[in-house]
Design an enzyme around this catalytic site. Structure first.
Site, short mmCIF file in Angstrom:
data_model
loop_
_atom_site.label_atom_id
_atom_site.label_comp_id
_atom_site.label_asym_id
_atom_site.label_seq_id
_atom_site.Cartn_x
_atom_site.Cartn_y
_atom_site.Cartn_z
N ARG A 91 24.62 -40.80 0.07
CA ARG A 91 25.15 -39.45 -0.07
C ARG A 91 25.26 -38.79 1.31
O ARG A 91 26.24 -38.12 1.62
CB ARG A 91 24.26 -38.60 -0.99
N ASN A 146 27.89 -39.24 -11.07
CA ASN A 146 29.00 -38.74 -10.26
C ASN A 146 29.65 -39.88 -9.49
O ASN A 146 29.07 -40.94 -9.35
CB ASN A 146 28.46 -37.69 -9.27
N CYS A 168 29.28 -32.84 -17.16
CA CYS A 168 28.89 -32.23 -15.89
C CYS A 168 28.23 -30.90 -16.22
O CYS A 168 28.65 -30.20 -17.14
CB CYS A 168 30.13 -32.00 -15.04
N ASP A 169 27.21 -30.56 -15.45
CA ASP A 169 26.48 -29.32 -15.75
C ASP A 169 27.05 -28.10 -15.02
O ASP A 169 26.53 -27.00 -15.17
CB ASP A 169 25.00 -29.48 -15.40
N HIS A 198 34.93 -30.71 -11.73
CA HIS A 198 34.76 -30.05 -10.42
C HIS A 198 36.09 -29.52 -9.90
O HIS A 198 36.30 -29.44 -8.67
CB HIS A 198 34.11 -31.01 -9.39
N TYR A 264 33.56 -25.28 -7.24
CA TYR A 264 33.96 -26.42 -6.41
C TYR A 264 35.38 -26.29 -5.86
O TYR A 264 35.74 -26.98 -4.91
CB TYR A 264 33.81 -27.73 -7.19
C1 G6P Z 1 25.88 -29.70 -9.78
C2 G6P Z 1 27.00 -30.63 -10.13
C3 G6P Z 1 26.58 -32.05 -10.02
C4 G6P Z 1 25.98 -32.33 -8.67
C5 G6P Z 1 24.86 -31.37 -8.40
C6 G6P Z 1 24.37 -31.54 -6.99
O1 G6P Z 1 24.90 -29.68 -10.73
O2 G6P Z 1 27.51 -30.43 -11.41
O3 G6P Z 1 27.70 -32.87 -10.23
O4 G6P Z 1 25.47 -33.64 -8.62
O5 G6P Z 1 25.31 -30.06 -8.54
O6 G6P Z 1 23.20 -30.83 -6.85
P1 G6P Z 1 22.19 -31.09 -5.67
O7 G6P Z 1 21.11 -30.14 -5.94
O8 G6P Z 1 21.79 -32.55 -5.75
O9 G6P Z 1 22.97 -30.80 -4.43
MN MN Z 2 28.96 -32.18 -11.82
#
Ligand code: G6P
Ligand code: MN
Length: 439
Positions: A91, A146, A168-169, A198, A264
């Protein structure tokens, strides 16, 4: 009672998801929870924390930790998938390589998301095959992995009959914030929404039949999509970087006030500004590794030593939402949720077979998308360009095509020129040697 397997058991999200399951046992009864991961070492650090969470609620649920797919999936009724191929160290690359070229560094939006897609599609297909081979015939995979839009398209192309529901949340987190602003529980909101994962817009926010979007708009003009004191119930989404993300809805709405954008969209509509404020040496991956991950690992260590588990993970909308969706699938509740589904005319002027994000009624046979009608030319055009970028990336993965990968990168709105696309892609090929199919 169900057998549930969690693929990506070593994730920092696992304890929170399991906690969400424990508080909903009356709705979603469980006989067994299995953790599955290809990284057994990492999973073995998280597993005792998960076991403690289970035992605080139930002595009867069997708990299994494994790296063997046959053990993980045999007879399973549900699989929650949350794999992160390449883990946080990749990542970090997804975020830092584009930034070196002055382009948005984000795990799912822009080149980072495309790179992550090239890593994830084939492992996700492999997971579908394991589930097909070992699990219950009617098993559902509920997938958080993802980049969800690309993963959904890859699975549709390669395993069209797999019982996978991609979720997706982010929309539900936005709804949680809307509810907090309006002073109503998010479950009381009924929203209309169209787009890709997104990459979409809320068009209506109904509470008891009344559209509260105008009121939200006035609030957002002042504070962004946050309550006034920015105090959220979900610690993940109230990190300073997330607060900034929710605030950045404001400039988009100042210019295009008609709908309410998924946050996003800021990466696509104002990339220069995003890049200006990103630290190329310390990205969100670093923030998560230094924060959420470190804290959880330290808590696991402390628990091992003292038998006391510190409060080290959060239970937010992320876990609650996947349990909601699983309940609706399990018991044919036909609840309305925002999910990623094959379009089938829901958005009239997008391709019939595009994987879109819209409201759908979740039945035991899967999602039934709700018609959102035709969308305006501006939104349709943005969506078509993003869709093309994602579809070409999937084709690049399947065919091992450099040219299609380059087209995917070039078409992405975060990438200003063909030369940027090529330079980033070439660096990413190097960084992803152990993960990508040969291009
Ligand atoms: C949101 C998105 C996810 C993503 C996450 C990243 O919840 O819907 O797709 O993976 O944010 O969060 P983080 O805390 O890991 O940056
Ligand atoms: Mn997501």
């Amino acid at each position: 009672p169900f057998i549930l397997s969690i693929a990506g058991g070593g994730s920092t999200y696992t304890p929170g998801i399991v906690k969400s399951l424990m508080v909903r046992l009356a709705d979603f009864p469980l006989a067994e929870i299995r953790l599955y991961d290809i990284d057994g070492e990492r999973q073995s650090i998280i597993a005792p924390v998960v076991e403690k969470v289970i035992r605080d609620h139930s002595q009867n649920i069997k708990f299994t930790v494994t790296t063997d797919p046959e053990v993980a999936f045999s007879g399973a009724h549900f699989v929650f998938a949350q794999m992160r191929v390449g883990q946080y160290k990749m990542r970090e690359q997804d975020e830092k390589i584009p930034l070196r070229h002055g382009v948005v560094g984000q795990e799912t939006c822009g080149p980072g998301g495309l790179a992550y897609g090239l890593r994830t599609i084939l492992p996700m297909v492999e997971l579908c095959d394991f589930v097909e081979r070992y699990a219950h015939q009617k098993a559902w995979i509920v997938n958080y992995s993802n980049p969800a839009a690309i993963v959904a398209e890859g699975v549709r192309r390669l395993r069209p009959n797999a019982r996978v529901l991609n979720i997706c949340d982010m929309p539900v987190a936005a709804m949680r914030n809307m509810g907090a602003i309006l002073g109503v529980d998010r479950h009381k909101l009924e929203v209309d929404y169209f787009g890709l994962n997104h990459f979409g817009w809320f068009t209506r926010v109904l509470v008891d039949g009344e559209d509260r979007l105008p009121e939200l708009r006035r609030h957002i003009a002042k504070f962004g999509l946050l309550t006034e004191d920015a105090a959220q119930t979900d610690p993940q989404h109230s990190d300073p970087s997330w607060v900034k993300t929710w605030r950045n809805i404001k400039p988009i709405m100042d210019n295009f006030p008609e709908y309410l954008p998924n946050p996003y969209l800021q990466y696509y509509l104002m990339p220069n500004e995003i890049v200006e404020h990103q630290n190329p040496d310390f990205t969100r991956a670093n923030e998560v590794m230094d924060g959420r991950e470190k804290k959880l690992f330290a808590a696991a260590e402390e628990y091992k030593k003292t038998g006391i588990l510190p409060d080290a993970f959060h239970v937010g909308v992320h876990g609650a939402f996947i349990v909601d969706v699983a309940c609706s699938l399990a018991f044919d509740l036909r609840q309305r949720h925002l999910v990623i589904v094959e379009n089938k005319g829901a958005i009239a002027n997008l391709p019939y077979d595009a994987m879109v994000e819209v409201p759908a009624y979740i039945t035991s046979e899967g999602p039934e998308p709700v018609r959102m009608g035709a969308v305006p030319l501006f939104h349709q055009t943005l969506l078509m360009q993003q869709l093309a970028s994602e579809q070409l990336l999937v084709e690049a993965t399947i065919e091992g095509s450099y040219e299609k990968a380059l087209q995917a990168f070039t078409l992405n709105r975060t990438v200003p020129t063909m030369q940027h696309a090529k330079a980033i892609l070439d660096d990413m090929i190097e960084a992803n040697r152990d993960y990508w199919p040969q291009l």
